[in-house]
Structures are given as C-alpha cells and as structure tokens.
Design a protein around this motif. Sequence first.
Motif: not given
Length: 505
Positions: A259-260, A285-286, A306-307, A310, A330, A332, A335-336
């Motif tokens: 993540d970020y 990854t992001r 993005e989610h 993908d 979070d 993101w 969801g992964l």
Amino acid sequence: MTATQFPEMLHDAAGVRELDRRAIEQAGIAGETLMVRAGEAAFRRLQEHWPHCQSPAVICGAGNNGGDGYVVALLAQNAGLHPRVYATVAIEFLRGDARTMAERALAEGVPVTVLADVLPDLSGHDLVVDGLLGTGLAGTVRPALASLIGHINASGLPLLALDIPSGLSADTGAVLGAALSANVTTTFVGMKRGLLTGAGPALTGQLYFEDLAIPESVQLSLAADCRMVDMHQLSRFLPRRRRDAHKGDHGHVLVVGGDYGYAGAVLLAAEAAARSGAGLVSVATRPEHVTALLGRRPEIMVRGVEHGDDLGSLLKRASVVVCGPGLGQDAWGFGLLGKVLECGLPLVLDADALNLIAQHQLHWQAPAVLTPHPGEAARLLNADARAVQADRFAAVHELASRYQSTVLLKGAGTLIACTDQPVALVHAGNPGMASGGMGDVLSGIIGALLGQGIKPYDAARFAALVHGLAADRAVLHQGERGLLATDLLPHVRRLVNGIENGIDE
C-alpha cells in the motif's frame, strides 16, 4: 556426539526425566555416575571459559541440580581452587544422589554455608556456578529464591549454569517469575526445548550439550514432539536441477501488497522469492509503485492494481501467492486479501493479511503458511503477546489447529507447527534481525520453496532456517547493528544452493 552438537530431538522436563530413568534402568548407568559425569562436564567448561578462576561460589539447591553443584565444588577444590558452596537447605535434608555428593564434598573439606534467609556475600568470589533449581521447577519461583536470583544477577559476576539457568522453564522457555542470566550453560542427558526459544536464548549464554555417554539407543528410544531443523536435510527437497529445466518448472510466485508508503515490503518479498529459486515472480501493488519496483529489480513482473478484481489474470498464472507484506488494513488491502483467500492456490499469509484475518475472522480452504510474530499471533488467538510468549508451544499448536494451516511463530527460537507433525524449532538467527523488512524476506523464501514443490510444513521450517542462517552469515564481518533485510539475500542464494561454507566478501 560432541558437546557442541545439539541433538535433533528436543524434550520437555518430563521427557528428560524419562531419558534419565531409561539410562539408569535400561543402560545400567547408576544415577550417581550420571551426576559425577555432569559435574565433570560442567567443570571442564569452567576451566575452558574461566581459566584464571580462583574462588567460585557454587549455589546448590535441594534437588539433583544441587548435587551437580556439589560435584563441581569438589572438583574445583581438588584442582587447587577455593570454592564455597552456598546451600539453600542443610545437607541432612537432601536425598539420594544429591545427598551422597554433598556428604562427599563436605568430607573432603569443601566449605558449605547454609543460607537460610541470608543472602550470600559474593564479594570475594570471581564466578558463580548455578545449581539452584534445575528443570524440576514447577510454577513461579518462591519469593526467597527470587530474591537470591536477583542478588546473584546484581553481583555482576560471570555465571555458569548447570543444566538450565535457574528460573527458566525447560518446557516453554518462559521466565517463571525470576531467572538467572548465564554466560555459559552446560545441559545434560537431553536437550531441553525451553533453552532454545522464548527467553531461553537470552539467558543461557553460550550453550553446550553433554549426553553423559548415554547410549544412542536410549536417546532414540524416546520420541519427541519437538525437533530441531537440520540444514542438511534441505537437499532432499531441493535436488540438483535437471539440465533441461525451464522457468516454468520452479513455480510462479505472486506477491500481493505494498500500500502507499510500503512498496519496499513487496519488493523485499519478491526479490527474496527470486533469490530462493522461484522460476517467475510477479507483484501486485499500488500503480504508483510500479516504476520504482521495476527500476530496482527488472526481473520481477509488476502490475498496478486498484481493487481485488484486478487480480484475476495474475492469480490464473500464479502457482503460489504471498499476501500481506505492506498490504495495509484499509479497503484496498482488504479487497485484495478477499480475492487471494478465494483463489485456491497455496498461500503465505503475513503481516497485515494476518491482522485483517484476525479482525474480520476470515477463512480459506487452500493450504497456507501463516507467519505471525507474537503480537500478530495474539490477535489471531484473541489473547495478548505476553500469553503467547509465556508458552510459545501451546500458542503455535493452537494456531495450527484453529486455522488448519502450517504456522510459523517468529521470535528467538522460531517454532513451526501443523496438525500432523512434531513442532519444528529453528536454532539460528541473531538480534540484528530486529529490523524492518526481515519478515518480508522470510515470506518470499517460503513462497519460493512452495513454488518448487515443497509442502507447506517443510517449506516453512527450511525457509526459517535459511533465513536465520543467512542473517548469521551476514553479521560475521560487520556485526549485528545495522543489519538490513537485503543483506541476507546473497547468503540466502548460497544456502538454497547447498553452498554452506565460505562467506561472500
């Protein structure tokens, strides 16, 4: 077996007592003989490590550990030293072989001071020999003995522990209220698993094992529910590759996370997987991290996602998924993780994947390796980290049972458990590993071994050993402070290729 070799089978206190009984009854070795051999072995260590010692203080308790101490004191006196025994009970209250050794020492003129409620004056001594409590301790150390332990620790004198530092649990590696901190520990008959995990490695100092010449047939006659991982066995699982091998033969590891702000975590896991022999490595990854990851390691395939949806095409091509490094907690990451848990591929679940599983009580059907540190393990068990560390064996068993997975419980003396194998213990690694990214490297190694066809339990235990040994090699020339996760990678590659000797310059 030499003193510095550790046996594969590790026992709790009851197991060691049973070995002792079998040595006496099956091999015909008198208990007194075993006690003398133990004292002789310990005294050799005293002479080896403290050749200029003149006045050892020998602390003797009420059990056989105290009997070992009386043997050491007598040997010290016969060697021209000036020992003094500080006993917690008078000799007339001792029983069996311990009393025999105490009477023998007293008859030979070894000075004995019975402490009662008085703490010993250690100012005239240059070494402490710990024969206080041994492996028979059950429950918390009593206040009077805890005060004595604190007094000895505060003296600043070097300490030789007989069999186990007093106050350390032979079963769990936990401190039972108070424990002595040894510079050297010589343990006897069977290797106690508590010496090698939890607080054990910090309290034992340099550890030696002495089998006291008990026949190997006796040693092997008792099964153990905990075993040391042996690096030499890895070659059976990673044989020499065929000359016509291609990349598709060695697994495609997909690393999901980053993540970020945490792109480095997935990069470390991916690079470790590649260095451990994975044929292909991909990262999800992001999107913002793609360029940086490709710039660092172009051999790795990187996809921005993005989610969870993908991940579909990536999961179809992968053979193993490592999920959790830098994943975040979070939407993101959640969801992964959901898509990963549904994919049916072998999984390595680490870091925030574990936190999300604990928080949302998530489930999966595929074979998986979970790699929690004690804090993550506590969350998975709805407990606290102190409870996990108080009995790491119980915790790893419960995790494996609850999640029906292989579980690798990190920490000093890493433990690996599944529901149908003995617990594996890894005796490798060092405090330099307490730095960011080490767990990501471990997850990548596990993923690569899974991708090369090794089953989860074996992949976890050998990956943990490779990880620890790589760290030990990485600190040899430059020390523990400042060790980085990437410093392990050259050594990881050498180890998985069976190159065990020689250090990269």
